[in-house]
Design an enzyme around this catalytic site. Sequence first.
Site, PDB file in Angstrom:
ATOM      1  N   LYS A  29       2.344  -2.972   6.192  1.00  0.00           N
ATOM      2  CA  LYS A  29       2.649  -2.862   4.824  1.00  0.00           C
ATOM      3  C   LYS A  29       3.847  -2.437   4.585  1.00  0.00           C
ATOM      4  CE  LYS A  29      -1.502  -3.595   3.312  1.00  0.00           C
ATOM      5  NZ  LYS A  29      -1.699  -4.915   2.570  1.00  0.00           N
TER       6      LYS A  29
ATOM      7  N   TYR B 139      -1.695  -0.386  10.664  1.00  0.00           N
ATOM      8  CA  TYR B 139      -1.642  -0.840   9.176  1.00  0.00           C
ATOM      9  C   TYR B 139      -0.407  -0.319   8.318  1.00  0.00           C
ATOM     10  CZ  TYR B 139      -3.619  -0.829   4.395  1.00  0.00           C
ATOM     11  OH  TYR B 139      -3.796  -1.336   2.818  1.00  0.00           O
ATOM     12  N   ALA B 140       0.079   0.741   8.587  1.00  0.00           N
ATOM     13  CA  ALA B 140       1.270   1.285   7.773  1.00  0.00           C
ATOM     14  C   ALA B 140       2.550   0.113   8.248  1.00  0.00           C
ATOM     15  CB  ALA B 140       1.465   2.559   8.126  1.00  0.00           C
TER      16      ALA B 140
ATOM     17  N   SER C 258       0.829  -1.202   0.043  1.00  0.00           N
ATOM     18  CA  SER C 258      -0.020  -0.202  -0.018  1.00  0.00           C
ATOM     19  C   SER C 258       0.718   1.225   0.030  1.00  0.00           C
ATOM     20  CB  SER C 258      -0.966  -0.038   1.208  1.00  0.00           C
ATOM     21  OG  SER C 258      -1.247   1.308   1.367  1.00  0.00           O
TER      22      SER C 258
HETATM   23  N1  NAD Z   1      -8.537  -0.467  -1.700  1.00  0.00           N
HETATM   24  C1  NAD Z   1      -7.601   0.254  -1.617  1.00  0.00           C
HETATM   25  O1  NAD Z   1      -7.799   1.494  -2.000  1.00  0.00           O
HETATM   26  C2  NAD Z   1      -5.990  -0.265  -1.226  1.00  0.00           C
HETATM   27  C3  NAD Z   1      -5.171   0.637  -1.186  1.00  0.00           C
HETATM   28  C4  NAD Z   1      -3.906   0.045  -1.150  1.00  0.00           C
HETATM   29  C5  NAD Z   1      -3.776  -1.305  -0.495  1.00  0.00           C
HETATM   30  N2  NAD Z   1      -4.914  -1.943  -0.534  1.00  0.00           N
HETATM   31  C6  NAD Z   1      -4.766  -3.572  -0.362  1.00  0.00           C
HETATM   32  O2  NAD Z   1      -5.477  -4.273  -1.190  1.00  0.00           O
HETATM   33  C7  NAD Z   1      -5.719  -5.611  -0.415  1.00  0.00           C
HETATM   34  C8  NAD Z   1      -7.184  -5.970  -0.818  1.00  0.00           C
HETATM   35  O3  NAD Z   1      -7.911  -5.060  -0.160  1.00  0.00           O
HETATM   36  P1  NAD Z   1      -9.375  -4.176  -0.805  1.00  0.00           P
HETATM   37  O4  NAD Z   1      -9.000  -2.877  -0.390  1.00  0.00           O
HETATM   38  O5  NAD Z   1      -9.517  -4.656  -2.063  1.00  0.00           O
HETATM   39  O6  NAD Z   1     -10.410  -4.693   0.369  1.00  0.00           O
HETATM   40  P2  NAD Z   1     -11.525  -6.007   0.446  1.00  0.00           P
HETATM   41  O7  NAD Z   1     -12.066  -5.652   1.631  1.00  0.00           O
HETATM   42  O8  NAD Z   1     -12.279  -5.463  -0.908  1.00  0.00           O
HETATM   43  O9  NAD Z   1     -10.847  -6.977   0.162  1.00  0.00           O
HETATM   44  C9  NAD Z   1     -10.015  -7.929   1.010  1.00  0.00           C
HETATM   45  C10 NAD Z   1     -10.735  -9.162   1.039  1.00  0.00           C
HETATM   46  O10 NAD Z   1      -9.762 -10.216   1.979  1.00  0.00           O
HETATM   47  C11 NAD Z   1     -10.872 -10.815   2.695  1.00  0.00           C
HETATM   48  N3  NAD Z   1     -10.192 -11.223   3.708  1.00  0.00           N
HETATM   49  C12 NAD Z   1      -9.904 -10.483   5.089  1.00  0.00           C
HETATM   50  N4  NAD Z   1      -9.185 -11.136   5.799  1.00  0.00           N
HETATM   51  C13 NAD Z   1      -8.986 -12.549   5.468  1.00  0.00           C
HETATM   52  C14 NAD Z   1      -8.407 -13.375   5.935  1.00  0.00           C
HETATM   53  N5  NAD Z   1      -7.998 -13.700   7.151  1.00  0.00           N
HETATM   54  N6  NAD Z   1      -8.408 -14.684   5.120  1.00  0.00           N
HETATM   55  C15 NAD Z   1      -8.866 -14.583   3.723  1.00  0.00           C
HETATM   56  N7  NAD Z   1      -9.513 -13.397   3.372  1.00  0.00           N
HETATM   57  C16 NAD Z   1      -9.500 -12.636   4.008  1.00  0.00           C
HETATM   58  C17 NAD Z   1     -11.992 -10.159   2.903  1.00  0.00           C
HETATM   59  O11 NAD Z   1     -13.129 -11.018   3.155  1.00  0.00           O
HETATM   60  C18 NAD Z   1     -11.966  -9.114   1.687  1.00  0.00           C
HETATM   61  O12 NAD Z   1     -12.898 -10.047   0.636  1.00  0.00           O
HETATM   62  C19 NAD Z   1      -5.528  -5.403   1.021  1.00  0.00           C
HETATM   63  O13 NAD Z   1      -4.102  -6.072   1.299  1.00  0.00           O
HETATM   64  C20 NAD Z   1      -5.403  -3.889   1.190  1.00  0.00           C
HETATM   65  O14 NAD Z   1      -4.549  -3.674   2.235  1.00  0.00           O
HETATM   66  C21 NAD Z   1      -6.100  -1.543  -0.911  1.00  0.00           C
END
Ligand code: NAD
Length: 265
Positions: free
Chosen positions: A158, A154-155, A141
């Site tokens: 990552k 969180y930071a 991230s």
């Molecule tokens: N959306 C953003 O803007 C953004 C930005 C930077 C990084 N990210 C990273 O992208 C990744 C996906 O996040 P997202 O934003 O798409 O969110 P999201 O909530 O849509 O997707 C995350 C998914 O992970 C699943 N999950 C959570 N804990 C779990 C576990 N213990 N075992 C299996 N599955 C699990 C959840 O059910 C969910 O469906 C994460 O690592 C997040 O930190 C997202």
Amino acid sequence: MVMDLSNLTVLITGGGGIGVGKGVCQVLDDYGAKLWINELSKIKAEEAAHQYKNAQPVQADVSKGQEIKNMFRLIQESGDKLNGLVNNAGVGLNKAIHKIDESEFDRVFNVNIRGMWMVTKAFAGQLLAQMTTGNIVNVSSVHAHSSQPNYSTYASTKAAVEGFTRATAYELGQYNIRCNAIAPGMVHAEQNLDLIKTWAPDPQKWVDDHIRNQQVLHHFIQPEDCGNAVAFLLSDLSKSITGQTIYVDAGKTIMLFNKDYIDQQ
Ligand SMILES: NC(=O)c1ccc[n+]([C@@H]2O[C@H](COP(=O)([O-])OP(=O)(O)OC[C@H]3O[C@@H](n4cnc5c(N)ncnc54)[C@H](O)[C@@H]3O)[C@@H](O)[C@H]2O)c1
């Protein structure tokens, strides 16, 4: 550009989400990869898998070692041989440092970094036992690079993802297993508005201001933009790239000053 990823069988953790994971699954499916979509719940994994041409659901909580073992056993028993892994599952925490409980801290670390290590351990172990090669992409991230108040836990996870990516790449390079990461900025998804409501009274205005003022490129980052970077890192087009993090952030982390400040000069 059309990429052919029909030689890939890829496990995507947390692939049933609506953000980055969805974009990754969509693009890999478009380019012909076979997907194994992991989710916390069986129903969510099944619902996600139904959306793609060639996808199987697999339930496991990536913070639980035994569930990861079961997941890899199930995939192996199907006859499939994984050669791609996207460590996407992640959870956030928006809380002041002096108010975070130990259990909350542990939860974020257990999913975002301990879970990533345990899934990578199982994947690498399987590749080494089979004497086959493969490719890992971790989801970091922009918070690994710079952050905001209430995001200390969180930071840190990552930042750990990026250290883990580099060390894993070095260690597994001798087996021709590559490991890279993507670091998304603010990816466009409706769920983000609910999260942003926790610190901004008008979340849509906050998002519009963010795109105009805090990104070099003034467009929404779509989940598929992350998927395209992952597809590149899983493909042979990136065969000389390992241990790297690609920032899919529309230029957010390269800005020394935001646009409003520059415009006032
Ligand atoms: N959306 C953003 O803007 C953004 C930005 C930077 C990084 N990210 C990273 O992208 C990744 C996906 O996040 P997202 O934003 O798409 O969110 P999201 O909530 O849509 O997707 C995350 C998914 O992970 C699943 N999950 C959570 N804990 C779990 C576990 N213990 N075992 C299996 N599955 C699990 C959840 O059910 C969910 O469906 C994460 O690592 C997040 O930190 C997202």
